[in-house]
Design an enzyme around this catalytic site. Structure first.
Site, PDB file in Angstrom:
ATOM      1  N   GLU A  79       5.827   9.776   2.805  1.00  0.00           N
ATOM      2  CA  GLU A  79       5.479   8.429   2.336  1.00  0.00           C
ATOM      3  C   GLU A  79       4.412   8.491   1.251  1.00  0.00           C
ATOM      4  O   GLU A  79       3.398   9.164   1.404  1.00  0.00           O
ATOM      5  CB  GLU A  79       4.983   7.564   3.498  1.00  0.00           C
ATOM      6  CG  GLU A  79       4.823   6.103   3.127  1.00  0.00           C
ATOM      7  CD  GLU A  79       4.609   5.196   4.332  1.00  0.00           C
ATOM      8  OE1 GLU A  79       4.775   3.974   4.185  1.00  0.00           O
ATOM      9  OE2 GLU A  79       4.272   5.696   5.430  1.00  0.00           O
ATOM     10  N   TYR A 106      -4.238   0.520   9.860  1.00  0.00           N
ATOM     11  CA  TYR A 106      -5.472   0.815   9.133  1.00  0.00           C
ATOM     12  C   TYR A 106      -6.694   0.458   9.970  1.00  0.00           C
ATOM     13  O   TYR A 106      -7.573  -0.282   9.548  1.00  0.00           O
ATOM     14  CB  TYR A 106      -5.478   0.109   7.764  1.00  0.00           C
ATOM     15  CG  TYR A 106      -4.468   0.733   6.836  1.00  0.00           C
ATOM     16  CD1 TYR A 106      -4.720   1.966   6.242  1.00  0.00           C
ATOM     17  CD2 TYR A 106      -3.234   0.139   6.617  1.00  0.00           C
ATOM     18  CE1 TYR A 106      -3.785   2.572   5.425  1.00  0.00           C
ATOM     19  CE2 TYR A 106      -2.292   0.735   5.798  1.00  0.00           C
ATOM     20  CZ  TYR A 106      -2.569   1.958   5.200  1.00  0.00           C
ATOM     21  OH  TYR A 106      -1.635   2.560   4.403  1.00  0.00           O
ATOM     22  N   ASP A 149       6.075   0.338   2.878  1.00  0.00           N
ATOM     23  CA  ASP A 149       6.493  -0.890   3.563  1.00  0.00           C
ATOM     24  C   ASP A 149       6.142  -2.098   2.691  1.00  0.00           C
ATOM     25  O   ASP A 149       5.776  -1.944   1.530  1.00  0.00           O
ATOM     26  CB  ASP A 149       5.855  -0.981   4.952  1.00  0.00           C
ATOM     27  CG  ASP A 149       4.334  -0.877   4.902  1.00  0.00           C
ATOM     28  OD1 ASP A 149       3.748  -1.214   3.859  1.00  0.00           O
ATOM     29  OD2 ASP A 149       3.726  -0.458   5.901  1.00  0.00           O
ATOM     30  N   ASP A 186       0.804  -1.227   0.000  1.00  0.00           N
ATOM     31  CA  ASP A 186       0.000   0.000   0.000  1.00  0.00           C
ATOM     32  C   ASP A 186       0.832   1.269   0.000  1.00  0.00           C
ATOM     33  O   ASP A 186       0.422   2.285  -0.532  1.00  0.00           O
ATOM     34  CB  ASP A 186      -0.963   0.018   1.196  1.00  0.00           C
ATOM     35  CG  ASP A 186      -0.237   0.275   2.497  1.00  0.00           C
ATOM     36  OD1 ASP A 186       0.594  -0.576   2.890  1.00  0.00           O
ATOM     37  OD2 ASP A 186      -0.458   1.336   3.107  1.00  0.00           O
TER      38      ASP A 186
END
Length: 500
Positions: free
Chosen positions: A477, A237, A89, A86
């Site tokens: 990110e 999440y 990572d 996503d």
């Protein structure tokens, strides 16, 4: 050169630029494009190839990425190879991946006709996700919602190709429900079925059949996956908005994909309970309220479904909240003009809001209708102008003259928080880079050696500042759900500027 003479020179140069108001009002697109939206569109889709997990295809264009995670799912005896990482990572989180898929699909549904040569690449980006989501939903009343132990993954800084952290598999089922991730997965499959309806009808039917089954599971076994899987999905999440918004959103997409009256009836009966009228104006991977309102408003505006009349009002409330000077206005903007929701990955709200504004403007134009914000009339043209301003800021029209899309424009983030981009590629460094060895790179000031073209980072803070530091994941990110709504917005802007 003195400051005074520099200012004078700037003023002199500005005086030579003809004012925009001189443009002929008869011309469809009076504002000349300040950006190469077509180039940005190409790059926004290319980014997804850098996020691919699994066995990469022969036509892979981001060549510094190689195969990774080829045994995902094996602990549970299920094939979960593929899908997307996503963000920066190496975990596959099903909830944001499904939302990314829904938004890529909506981008193509609304603006794919304008994408020309990029349409095929957009379809490939969607299919890379849906092939995985079909695997994750292969067993009835079960969805595999995560691959990888996020805490252990985050304790390492290593390339996906070297990954040796546990590839734990987490699932929801009748005993451990997760209505938000299940309903979002149903929405993704239903939306994607519309994308492939003409080009691959067999695949489209498979997607919609699976969407129906997955939505039934989401609705029948109600509960939040943040409760059932809290130690594994939180704080990464966690679902903060509950699952009601996803049930409404999923039903809206199934109504659109199937035209089965049972979904329209579900929306009529359950809409208010599921928060249709809530004044919640955040739209992203967790909260779908505003998106559901805009999506359902089309049924009233364009298809004339009278029972959904209220969604026009709900959609108007969302739009009015963004417009400074109206009594409904609640949005915050940076001094440089960027919509600012929160410090962590704020750009996702910029891209999702821009997409909703352009999409709603399209619906309003089809219906020859305007927005009324407490006596102030807002035209589709105004909505497009607001969306364009947000996208232009993202692409470089900001106090730092910084493009927040990697690889676009002369100045963009060089130290993004992304393992594969920051570590030397397999081609350059074939030997394995161990778990903790990568942190020396993560903490360094050296630019990333691999350019993750098209990646949009979290963006500047509320004062338009951006330090470009790799350790600053909130601002540096990238994420798939930041890019996915922008694909549609860029297609519209490229077309309206005569670039497509």
């Amino acid at each position: 050169m003195t400051t005074l003479s520099l200012s004078f020179l700037t003023l002199l140069l500005l005086s030579l630029i003809p004012p925009l108001t001189n443009a002929s009002p008869r011309h469809r697109h009076p504002h000349s494009a300040t950006h190469n939206y077509r180039d940005a569109l190409t790059k926004s889709i290319l980014f997804f190839e850098g996020q691919r997990s699994g066995r990469l295809p022969p036509n892979q264009r981001i060549s510094w990425r190689k195969n990774s995670a080829l045994s995902d799912g094996s602990p549970m005896h299920v094939d979960l190879v593929g899908g997307y990482y996503d963000a920066g990572d190496n975990v596959k989180f099903g909830f944001p991946m499904a939302f990314t898929t829904t938004m890529l699909s909506w981008s193509v549904i609304e603006f794919g006709g304008l994408m020309k040569g990029e349409l095929q690449h957009a379809r490939e980006a969607i299919r890379w996700a849906t092939d995985y989501l079909l695997k994750a939903t292969v067993h009835p009343n079960t969805i595999y919602v995560q691959v990888g132990d996020a805490k252990k993954d985050h304790a390492c800084w290593e390339r996906p190709e070297d990954m040796d952290t546990p590839r734990s598999v987490f699932k929801i089922d009748a005993h451990t429900p997760g209505s938000e991730v299940a309903a979002e997965t149903a929405a993704a499959l239903a939306a994607a079925s519309l994308v492939f309806r003409r080009t691959d009808p067999t695949y489209s039917k498979l997607l919609v059949r699976r969407a129906i089954r997955v939505f039934q599971f989401a609705d029948k076994y109600r509960g939040s996956y943040s409760n059932a899987l809290k130690p594994f999905v939180c704080p990464f999440y966690c679902s903060y908005s509950g699952y009601q918004d996803e049930l409404l959103w999923g039903a809206a997409w199934l109504h659109k994909a199937t035209k089965n009256p049972m979904y329209l009836n579900y929306i009529k009966v359950n809409g208010q309970i599921l928060g249709a009228a809530e004044f919640d104006n955040t739209f992203g991977w967790d909260n779908k309220h505003a998106g559901a309102r805009i999506l359902l408003s089309k049924e009233f505006l364009v298809q004339r479904v009278q029972s959904l009349h209220d969604y026009k009002g709900h959609a108007d409330n969302f739009v009015c909240s963004l417009i400074p000077g109206t009594s409904f206005s609640s949005a915050q903007y940076t001094p440089g003009g960027l919509l600012f929701k929160m410090s962590d990955s704020n750009m996702q709200y910029v891209t999702s809001t821009s997409f909703l504004l352009l999409t709603y403007a399209k619906y309003l134009t089809s219906a020859h209708t305007l927005v009324n914000c407490g006596g102030i009339t807002v035209t589709p043209k105004r909505l497009r102008a607001i969306a364009k301003k947000q996208v232009d800021y993202l692409l470089g029209d900001n106090p730092l003259r910084m493009s927040y899309m990697v690889g676009y424009g002369p100045r963009y983030p060089r130290r993004i928080h992304h393992r594969g981009s920051s570590l030397p590629s397999i081609a350059v460094h074939p030997g394995k880079i161990q778990c903790s060895a990568g942190f020396s790179v993560m903490n360094s000031q050296s630019p990333n050696p691999n350019i993750l073209v098209g990646a949009i980072v979290g963006g500047p803070d509320q004062h338009d500042r951006f330090p470009d530091e790799r350790s600053d994941y909130e601002q540096s990110e990238p994420a798939t759900y930041i890019n996915s709504p922008l694909v549609g917005a860029l297609a519209y802007l490229a077309h309206s500027s005569g670039q497509l």
